[in-house]
Design a protein around this motif. Structure first.
Motif, short mmCIF file in Angstrom:
data_model
loop_
_atom_site.label_atom_id
_atom_site.label_comp_id
_atom_site.label_asym_id
_atom_site.label_seq_id
_atom_site.Cartn_x
_atom_site.Cartn_y
_atom_site.Cartn_z
N THR A 24 0.75 -1.29 -0.11
CA THR A 24 0.20 0.09 -0.03
C THR A 24 0.89 1.28 0.01
O THR A 24 1.94 1.07 0.09
N VAL A 25 0.27 2.31 -0.08
CA VAL A 25 1.00 3.58 -0.19
C VAL A 25 0.16 4.53 0.72
O VAL A 25 -1.13 4.47 0.79
N ASP A 26 0.90 5.52 1.43
CA ASP A 26 0.09 6.67 2.19
C ASP A 26 0.80 7.87 2.05
O ASP A 26 1.98 7.58 1.47
N ILE A 27 0.16 9.08 1.79
CA ILE A 27 0.54 10.24 1.32
C ILE A 27 0.38 11.18 2.42
O ILE A 27 -0.91 11.47 2.59
N ILE A 28 1.42 11.89 2.92
CA ILE A 28 1.13 13.07 3.65
C ILE A 28 1.23 14.33 2.60
O ILE A 28 2.31 14.63 1.79
N ILE A 29 0.22 14.97 2.28
CA ILE A 29 0.12 15.75 1.22
C ILE A 29 -0.09 17.42 1.99
O ILE A 29 -0.91 17.64 2.81
N GLU A 30 1.03 18.15 1.86
CA GLU A 30 1.48 19.52 2.30
C GLU A 30 0.61 20.27 1.69
O GLU A 30 0.90 20.65 0.47
N VAL A 31 -0.33 21.28 1.98
CA VAL A 31 -1.03 22.21 1.31
C VAL A 31 -0.93 23.62 2.32
O VAL A 31 -0.24 23.39 3.53
N THR A 32 -1.25 24.54 1.77
CA THR A 32 -1.23 25.90 2.74
C THR A 32 -2.25 25.50 3.71
O THR A 32 -3.13 25.12 3.83
N ILE A 35 -1.63 19.86 6.46
CA ILE A 35 -1.76 18.54 5.71
C ILE A 35 -3.20 18.02 5.56
O ILE A 35 -4.01 18.23 6.61
N VAL A 36 -3.38 17.20 4.69
CA VAL A 36 -4.73 16.72 4.43
C VAL A 36 -5.06 15.55 4.85
O VAL A 36 -4.39 14.68 4.94
N LEU A 37 -6.01 15.29 5.68
CA LEU A 37 -6.47 14.01 6.23
C LEU A 37 -7.69 13.87 5.73
O LEU A 37 -8.57 14.62 5.43
N ILE A 38 -8.18 12.55 5.45
CA ILE A 38 -9.59 12.06 4.87
C ILE A 38 -10.44 11.44 5.94
O ILE A 38 -9.83 10.83 6.72
N GLU A 39 -11.50 11.61 5.87
CA GLU A 39 -12.49 10.58 6.75
C GLU A 39 -12.86 9.72 6.08
O GLU A 39 -13.56 9.50 4.85
N ARG A 40 -12.56 8.26 6.38
CA ARG A 40 -12.66 7.05 5.61
C ARG A 40 -13.99 6.60 5.43
O ARG A 40 -14.76 6.79 6.39
N LYS A 41 -14.69 6.49 4.12
CA LYS A 41 -16.08 5.81 4.04
C LYS A 41 -16.35 4.38 4.50
O LYS A 41 -17.23 3.84 4.81
N ASN A 42 -15.12 3.39 4.31
CA ASN A 42 -15.28 2.32 4.83
C ASN A 42 -14.49 1.80 5.87
O ASN A 42 -13.70 2.73 6.46
N TRP A 47 -10.49 8.86 10.76
CA TRP A 47 -9.45 10.06 10.00
C TRP A 47 -8.18 9.13 9.56
O TRP A 47 -7.71 8.38 10.40
N ALA A 48 -7.69 9.51 8.30
CA ALA A 48 -6.62 8.76 8.07
C ALA A 48 -5.81 9.38 6.79
O ALA A 48 -6.23 10.75 6.39
N VAL A 120 -8.21 20.04 6.16
CA VAL A 120 -6.47 20.31 6.25
C VAL A 120 -6.46 20.69 7.81
O VAL A 120 -6.87 21.31 8.32
N TYR A 121 -5.34 19.82 8.36
CA TYR A 121 -5.02 19.97 9.65
C TYR A 121 -3.91 20.71 9.72
O TYR A 121 -2.73 20.18 9.17
N PRO A 122 -3.62 21.76 10.81
CA PRO A 122 -2.20 22.18 10.73
C PRO A 122 -1.32 21.17 11.58
O PRO A 122 -2.00 20.56 12.33
N VAL A 123 -0.35 21.35 11.17
CA VAL A 123 0.69 20.21 11.50
C VAL A 123 0.90 20.40 13.32
O VAL A 123 1.25 19.27 13.87
N THR A 124 0.55 21.45 13.77
CA THR A 124 0.53 21.47 15.07
C THR A 124 -0.72 21.13 15.95
O THR A 124 -0.98 21.19 17.07
N GLY A 125 -1.90 20.92 15.12
CA GLY A 125 -3.19 20.34 15.70
C GLY A 125 -3.53 19.31 15.29
O GLY A 125 -4.76 19.09 14.97
N LEU A 126 -2.64 18.03 14.96
CA LEU A 126 -3.44 16.75 14.26
C LEU A 126 -4.22 15.97 15.36
O LEU A 126 -3.69 15.95 16.62
#
Length: 151
Positions: A24-32, A35-42, A47-48, A120-126
């Protein structure tokens, strides 16, 4: 080596079926803004990090780009390897080995595919509670960021 015993439907002989972990792969996506976290449907729900299974014939990098696009609608760039995570208990469904990348993206993330929603979660508030071993991965990422910014 792990294997199951199967019975051949034709001759009745015992056959070994070898079992391997799933890549598998996981991606830490950095945006303004973080970082992006998703709420899983399945299942397992929660959160992941965006990510998923590597398709047969696909490189790890191509899988990361595809999964990021499918789950967040973002095109990622500057893909960097954070590490590999292989604890057999990391995924309650089955044994997986995840290659984790850090990437950058611009634009507006939109939940799609297996993502019910995203933030989008701030890295200081994950969030403290995440699916799989993603809290450990993010702790490693925070240490990686700290080392990268040190002179």
């Amino acid at each position: 080596m792990s294997f199951n015993q199967l019975t051949c439907p034709r001759c009745g002989e015992q056959v070994r079926q070898y079992r391997n972990p799933f890549p598998t792969v996981d991606i830490i996506i950095e945006v303004t803004g973080g970082i992006v976290l998703i709420e899983r449907k399945n299942e397992p729900k929660g959160w992941a990090l965006p990510g998923g299974f590597v398709d047969y014939g696909e490189t790890l990098e191509a899988a990361a780009i595809r999964e990021a696009r499918e789950e967040t609608s973002l095109h990622i760039t500057n893909l960097r390897l954070l590490g590999c995570y292989s604890d057999p208990a990391r995924d309650p469904r089955q044994h997986t080995i995840s290659t984790v990348f850090v990437a950058e993206a611009s634009g507006t993330p939109v939940a799609a595919d297996d993502a019910a929603s995203l933030l989008v979660y701030p890295v200081t508030g994950l969030p403290a509670l995440l699916c799989f071993d993603h809290r450990k991965i993010l702790d490693d990422y925070l240490r990686f960021r700290k080392r990268s910014s040190s002179p």
